[in-house]
Design an enzyme around this catalytic site. Structure first.
Site, PDB file in Angstrom:
ATOM      1  N   ASP A 152      -0.572   0.361  -5.204  1.00 47.54           N
ATOM      2  CA  ASP A 152      -1.604   1.092  -4.477  1.00 47.54           C
ATOM      3  C   ASP A 152      -2.868   1.077  -5.313  1.00 47.54           C
ATOM      4  O   ASP A 152      -2.810   1.077  -6.558  1.00 47.54           O
ATOM      5  CB  ASP A 152      -1.201   2.535  -4.166  1.00 47.54           C
ATOM      6  N   ASP A 187       1.624  -1.666   5.034  1.00 49.90           N
ATOM      7  CA  ASP A 187       1.172  -0.517   5.824  1.00 49.90           C
ATOM      8  C   ASP A 187      -0.310  -0.369   5.502  1.00 49.90           C
ATOM      9  O   ASP A 187      -0.702   0.353   4.599  1.00 49.90           O
ATOM     10  CB  ASP A 187       1.970   0.727   5.438  1.00 49.90           C
ATOM     11  N   CYS A 210       0.883  -1.175   0.000  1.00 50.88           N
ATOM     12  CA  CYS A 210       0.000   0.000   0.000  1.00 50.88           C
ATOM     13  C   CYS A 210       0.915   1.217   0.000  1.00 50.88           C
ATOM     14  O   CYS A 210       1.100   1.870   1.028  1.00 50.88           O
ATOM     15  CB  CYS A 210      -0.921  -0.012   1.211  1.00 50.88           C
ATOM     16  N   CYS A 268      -1.254   3.049  11.263  1.00 52.32           N
ATOM     17  CA  CYS A 268      -1.168   4.286  12.047  1.00 52.32           C
ATOM     18  C   CYS A 268      -2.436   4.414  12.887  1.00 52.32           C
ATOM     19  O   CYS A 268      -3.130   5.424  12.854  1.00 52.32           O
ATOM     20  CB  CYS A 268      -0.936   5.507  11.159  1.00 52.32           C
TER      21      CYS A 268
END
Length: 445
Positions: free
Chosen positions: A287, A332, A265, A385
């Site tokens: 992506d 990620d 990603c 995140c």
């Protein structure tokens, strides 16, 4: 006697209109997030594009500030309202209160410019109301009874406060506070131009001071943020802007010269660039978002590196994989973004509880799909995140329970907190964003 001329009425009106335009733009941006559910970045890009640099900065500061402190500001506003105002008017009033509460704007200027902004927003009939409410707030400053409800005190939605309380135990107040503090500016230094102290000296030669982060050898933290164009070496790829937590991904992946690597990603490209700065690898960057991949291409060009770049869904290898196994995979994964609220306060208000479970399902599906593309003995780094366990340790636990040839590699690190699987960072810890990492290896078949 002073020779300064007093401003003419026309000049004074022009000054107030200029101030009003900034307040009007900020109100539009806040309303776009809270009522149209647009991201703040998109709202600001469309609203303030025609303003000068200084005015754009002011608009951004007001919009970010209101969204960071939205519930507390709204709690101060609500008792002064006799009826529910339309969304744009509420947003303007909150912008005015935020100026009075938190900005170094003379109170009379904050009130006057906000009142003038009502006309630009076609809310002319509300001028008297805007004036009365803001002057009343100014007059009663410090007299309001503070709502001690955690969601109001820290300005988060209640559901997210409850999730963080459950996931972080006694540390939850610090996690919420960390998400409300403005983030510092971190740089990634390009190892191909020497260690980070070479970059530090170059910054100092241009009057920019920085500090070396203790837990990652590529991170510098600027003492005073500046625009990318003002960073010496930025255009040549010597330094890039990237939070320190995100830079840990490349360190954990440990790609070696000659490795075949997948960045699953990859947009907007910082992690891909970091991988290529540290080793000569055969990199495939995927992506699903073609527009964001354009930024990746620009980033790789700037740092003087190249990779194969494809628009594809990492969860569907049959549409892009050529059958050759990867030595390293970086996933990620798309997530709630709750670890970067300090940079994107709109995330607080745009996310819903159902988004978390949907993201976790997607994350697990991506792990399962990518695992068969990893070579025996190969390594996969899973990152989000997010500060929520549902998108971190719970995903890894579920994956390990159903994948016989997967084993966890312990992260031997001086950063973050150890989880049952992986490690996590709270927002602001080591100065970094909130993040979760786990490292997995595929056993020999």
């Amino acid at each position: 006697m002073s020779n300064r001329r007093r401003p003419t009425r026309k000049h004074a009106d022009n000054e107030s209109v200029e101030g009003a335009e900034s307040r009007a733009c900020a109100a539009r941006a806040v309303a776009a997030v809270m009522d149209d559910r647009r991201s703040l970045d998109a709202a600001l890009a469309g609203i303030s594009a025609d303003l000068g640099v200084n005015d754009r900065g002011l608009v951004s500061a007001m919009a970010y500030g209101v969204l960071r402190d939205y519930r507390r500001l709204d709690a101060l506003l609500s008792p002064r309202l006799s009826r529910k105002p339309q969304p744009l008017l509420r947003a303007l009033l909150l912008v005015g209160i935020y100026q009075l509460e938190s900005m170094r704007v003379p109170p009379h200027a904050a009130v006057h410019a906000s009142v003038a902004a009502s006309a630009l927003l076609k809310l002319g009939k509300a001028r008297g109301m805007v004036n009365a409410i803001l002057r009343g707030h100014q007059r009663d400053a410090g007299k309001a009874v503070e709502d001690r409800t955690p969601g109001v005190r820290y300005s988060y939605p209640d559901w997210l406060v409850e999730r963080i309380q459950a996931d972080w135990g006694s540390q939850w107040p610090g996690v919420l506070e960390g998400g409300n503090r403005p983030a510092p500016m971190h740089l990634r230094t390009n190892a191909r131009f020497g260690d980070r102290f070479v970059a530090m000296r170059a910054l100092e030669a241009h009057g920019l001071t920085s500090r070396a982060a203790r837990v990652c050898d590529s991170v510098l933290t600027l003492d005073t943020p500046v625009a990318a164009r003002d960073l010496p070496g930025f255009d040549e790829g010597r330094v890039s802007i990237q939070d320190g937590a995100a830079q840990l991904a490349t360190v954990l992946l440990g790609a070696r010269n000659g490795d075949r690597v997948l960045d699953a990603c990859a947009a907007p490209g910082n992690k891909s660039a970091h991988l290529l700065e540290r080793a000569d690898i055969d990199l495939l960057a995927l992506d699903i978002d073609a527009e964001r991949l354009q930024t990746l291409d620009e980033t790789l060009t700037r740092v003087g590196r190249s990779a194969r770049v494809e628009v594809a869904d990492a969860a569907e290898p049959d549409t892009w994989w050529d059958g050759r196994l990867f030595d390293r995979i970086l996933l990620d994964a798309p997530c709630s973004g709750t670890g970067v609220i300090r940079r994107h306060p709109d995330i607080k208000w745009l996310r819903r509880p159902a988004d978390i479970s949907a993201a976790a399902e997607r994350q697990l599906a991506m792990l399962q799909a990518l695992w068969r593309t990893l070579a025996p003995g190969g390594r996969l780094v899973y990152a989000t995140c997010s500060i929520l366990r549902a998108e971190g340790v719970d995903v890894i636990a579920a994956f390990l329970a159903q994948t016989e040839n997967a084993r966890e590699v312990a992260i031997d690190a001086r950063w973050g907190f150890a989880e049952r699987h992986g490690r996590r960072l709270a927002p602001g810890m080591h100065g970094f964003d909130g993040f979760y990492y786990a490292v997995l290896e595929r056993a020999a078949d």
